[in-house]
Design a protein around this motif. Structure first.
Motif, short mmCIF file in Angstrom:
data_model
loop_
_atom_site.label_atom_id
_atom_site.label_comp_id
_atom_site.label_asym_id
_atom_site.label_seq_id
_atom_site.Cartn_x
_atom_site.Cartn_y
_atom_site.Cartn_z
N ASN A 1 10.70 -8.37 9.93
CA ASN A 1 9.83 -7.90 9.00
C ASN A 1 9.57 -8.86 7.69
O ASN A 1 8.39 -9.46 7.36
CB ASN A 1 10.03 -6.46 8.41
CG ASN A 1 9.49 -5.54 9.24
OD1 ASN A 1 8.25 -5.16 8.90
ND2 ASN A 1 10.10 -4.99 10.31
N VAL B 1 4.55 0.75 5.79
CA VAL B 1 4.37 0.55 7.03
C VAL B 1 5.28 -0.44 7.47
O VAL B 1 5.27 -1.74 7.20
CB VAL B 1 2.94 -0.07 7.48
CG1 VAL B 1 2.75 -0.68 8.85
CG2 VAL B 1 1.81 1.07 7.20
N GLY B 2 6.52 -0.18 8.16
CA GLY B 2 7.53 -1.24 8.70
C GLY B 2 6.85 -1.62 10.18
O GLY B 2 6.61 -0.91 10.84
N LEU B 3 6.90 -2.94 10.02
CA LEU B 3 6.31 -3.32 11.58
C LEU B 3 7.36 -3.52 12.51
O LEU B 3 8.59 -3.12 12.35
CB LEU B 3 5.99 -4.91 11.38
CG LEU B 3 4.98 -5.30 10.62
CD1 LEU B 3 4.87 -6.99 10.39
CD2 LEU B 3 3.70 -4.92 11.17
N PRO B 4 6.91 -2.91 13.88
CA PRO B 4 7.85 -2.59 14.89
C PRO B 4 8.54 -4.04 15.35
O PRO B 4 8.89 -4.65 16.33
CB PRO B 4 7.10 -2.25 16.00
CG PRO B 4 5.56 -3.01 15.76
CD PRO B 4 5.44 -3.07 14.32
N LEU B 5 9.32 -4.74 14.07
CA LEU B 5 10.37 -5.56 14.30
C LEU B 5 11.49 -5.40 13.57
O LEU B 5 11.68 -4.31 12.97
CB LEU B 5 9.47 -6.95 13.54
CG LEU B 5 8.20 -7.39 14.19
CD1 LEU B 5 7.53 -8.47 13.15
CD2 LEU B 5 8.38 -8.09 15.62
N ARG C 1 8.40 -7.63 1.97
CA ARG C 1 7.64 -8.53 2.81
C ARG C 1 6.54 -9.27 1.97
O ARG C 1 6.20 -10.30 2.18
CB ARG C 1 7.02 -7.51 3.85
CG ARG C 1 6.80 -8.04 5.24
CD ARG C 1 6.67 -7.13 6.25
NE ARG C 1 5.40 -6.13 5.82
CZ ARG C 1 5.24 -4.92 6.17
NH1 ARG C 1 6.10 -4.44 7.38
NH2 ARG C 1 4.16 -4.23 5.91
N PHE D 1 0.89 -1.24 0.00
CA PHE D 1 -0.06 0.23 -0.13
C PHE D 1 0.97 1.22 0.06
O PHE D 1 1.76 1.11 0.34
CB PHE D 1 -1.09 -0.06 1.19
CG PHE D 1 -2.14 -1.01 0.86
CD1 PHE D 1 -2.98 -1.09 0.05
CD2 PHE D 1 -2.34 -2.15 1.60
CE1 PHE D 1 -4.15 -1.73 -0.33
CE2 PHE D 1 -3.25 -2.90 1.52
CZ PHE D 1 -4.27 -2.69 0.39
N THR E 1 10.97 0.05 11.62
CA THR E 1 10.25 1.40 11.85
C THR E 1 11.30 2.47 11.66
O THR E 1 11.03 3.59 11.59
CB THR E 1 9.43 1.39 12.87
OG1 THR E 1 10.10 0.83 14.18
CG2 THR E 1 8.17 0.81 12.88
N LYS E 2 12.63 2.26 11.95
CA LYS E 2 13.47 3.34 11.87
C LYS E 2 14.00 3.67 10.47
O LYS E 2 15.01 4.41 10.21
CB LYS E 2 14.74 2.84 12.94
CG LYS E 2 14.25 2.37 14.25
CD LYS E 2 13.84 3.82 15.04
CE LYS E 2 13.50 3.38 16.63
NZ LYS E 2 12.84 4.29 17.22
#
Lengths: 250, 292
Positions: A103, A94-98, A159, A90, A145-146
């Motif tokens: 990820n 959105v990076g997952l908090p992993l 992903r 999308f 997320t960073k």
């Protein structure tokens, strides 16, 4: 060429608002299919009907059908299994908090792949396909997320590829990515279509022209027309299509 | 015109600063006053000692450990229920009349006065379930009182995890439970636990819910047995608790030295403060390693 995804009289309502209005078209196996159209024309909604993530939004209703390989997606019992066959990217990254590694390994792990070597290989391959490997190979354990916006966008792509989907849906995948990297990813998409069908929603009509075999033009919830890319750009049936594709309106 | 804006800005800022300061003053005043009044008795002997002469002398260990047990047992009862209900309501519940009824029940339950909870506790746990006046009955009452607030704080912690994370997981074919287990809970558990500790310790500081459900004014205590001191109450026993002990000694106007009364209040405040700071530290730690 065989039909992979078929939309038949598909309409989607959000409450009383009709977001997709009786769309009928089909997408061939192993092609890149472009979907273009101005904002609010129903492009993203159309993608969400393919993997049924539309079901997760309350107050939506669909009529008509979407089928994959001839099977109506409504009749697929295990919706999670259906979603695993489809990769989704999308526009908002959105990076997952992993970690970066986790990820990419997320979907394969959920599907039951736990062998470290297999995962390592898969993560490297997907990150390479998303043109992110060189930038993150030394810091696979930093948080996804960073990463910068553009990097997260490519992480989302990696992903989506990680569960080895048969259909890849890209919704404005390149808005956060610089032109040079975008071109690299486009090259890879051309290679990837040997293995999967790619549905490309894009605001860049030229990107659709470069990549897609067929293009559909949506406007105000309706499918204006769809057909072979070159014909759509050079000799469309409707005047509005030509104006939009050539940048005179939209 | 410009000068007027600057002036108004300055006044507004000062008025609000005063309002904020008004908050600190009573807190500091209460703490300072109580600890000053309690200072003659406060010490290790007081904390570790056993009340003598009906609370007129001696120490405060039995009610102290009683309150600690009360917190612990209540936690074990209300944490699982509150957290799981919170997860259901936030992650699974469809938006329909049934969910709305549950939500309404949660909100109404949170507004019920503690003395009403106490009477409910007597009816339900002490009498109907035959627990008698006991640590278990009191803990259950505290748990019932805490669960609605716990559900609310759990939901808050859960909804602080961005929706986009869940959608990303669902798009990859993860089930709802897989998403909760791998992404939502790891990133909200600290907030959830903070809420649990805060709410339970607040409830345990109250007198009403334990008044008729298990608190005792005085319990014979073997002062020299270490085992008895560390494990004085079992689930079926009546127990002493700081809040109730404070009520008891405060009622006896004449024969309890003033310092003993303030000592009890100081220890109660201290215990709740320690429990709260535990959750505040937890929250700070978690905030520092926030992942997005």
């Amino acid at each position: 060429m065989t039909t992979h995804i078929n939309f038949l009289d598909l309409s989607v309502y959000y409450g009383s608002h009709k977001a997709v209005d009786e769309v009928t078209m089909n997408i061939q196996k192993n092609e890149i299919f472009g979907i273009v159209g101005p904002a609010n024309s129903g492009k993203t909604t159309l993608l969400k009907t393919i993997n049924r993530t539309l079901d997760l939004i309350t107050g939506t209703r669909t009529t008509g059908e979407v089928s994959i390989d001839g099977t109506n997606v409504r009749n697929i019992g295990n919706v999670n299994h259906l979603r695993r066959r489809i990769g989704m990217v999308f526009p908002l990254p959105v990076g997952l908090p992993l970690t970066v590694y986790e990820n990419v390994a997320y979907a394969p792990r959920r599907a039951g792949i736990h062998d470290k070597e297999t995962l390592d290989e898969l993560v490297e391959q997907c990150l390479k396909q998303a043109v992110l490997w060189d930038e993150v190979k030394d810091r696979l354990d930093t948080l996804g997320t960073k990463l910068s916006g553009g990097q997260q966008q490519r992480l989302t792509l990696a992903r989506a590829l990680a569960h080895q989907p048969e259909i890849l849906c890209l919704d404005e995948f390149s808005i956060a990515i610089d032109p040079v990297t975008t071109m690299k990813i486009e090259d890879i998409l051309v290679q990837l279509k040997e293995k999967m069908t790619i549905v490309l929603v894009t605001n860049l009509t030229q990107q659709a022209r470069r990549l897609a075999g067929h293009v559909a033009f949506l406007n105000a919830s309706q499918l204006v027309e769809w057909g072979e890319t070159e014909k759509m750009f050079s000799n469309p049936e409707k005047e509005i299509t030509g104006r939009y594709l050539n940048g005179d309106f939209g | 015109m410009e000068r007027r804006k600057v002036l108004v800005e300055g006044i507004a800022k000062k008025v609000m600063l005063v309002a904020a300061l008004c908050l600190i003053v009573p807190v500091l005043a209460i703490i300072a006053y109580i600890f000053y009044k309690a200072s003659p008795v406060l010490g290790l002997d007081y904390l570790w000692g056993v009340p003598e002469g009906g609370g007129t002398g001696g120490g405060i260990w039995p009610p102290l450990i009683g309150t600690f047990f009360l917190v612990l047992v209540s936690l074990c009862i209300c944490a699982p229920i509150g957290i799981m209900a919170g997860i259901y309501l936030n992650e699974y519940a469809p938006d329909n009349w049934f969910t709305r009824i549950i939500n309404m029940a949660v909100t109404s339950l949170a507004g019920v006065p503690s003395i009403v909870h106490a009477l409910f506790g007597v009816g339900a746990f002490v009498l109907t379930f035959g627990m008698g006046e006991s640590l278990l009955a009191a803990s259950c009452t505290i748990a019932v009182m805490t669960i609605p607030v716990l559900i609310t704080s759990t939901r808050e912690a859960l909804s602080a995890v961005p929706m986009a994370f869940r959608q990303a997981c669902w798009n990859m074919g993860a089930t709802k439970w897989q998403t909760i287990r791998t992404i939502v809970l790891p990133n909200s558990i600290s907030g959830i636990l903070t809420g649990v500790i805060l709410e339970v310790s607040r409830a345990a500081g109250e007198t009403a819910p334990i008044l008729f459900t298990g608190a005792a004014a005085s319990i014979p205590f073997m002062a020299d047995s270490l085992g008895d001191k560390l494990m004085p109450y079992f689930l079926g026993d009546k127990f002493m608790a700081l809040s109730y002990h404070l009520k008891v000694v405060a009622d006896k106007l004449n024969d309890v030295p003033e310092a003993m009364k303030y000592g009890t209040a100081a220890v109660l405040i201290g215990l709740i403060f320690i429990l709260n700071s535990f959750s505040i530290v937890l929250r700070m730690y978690l905030r520092s390693r926030k992942k997005w």
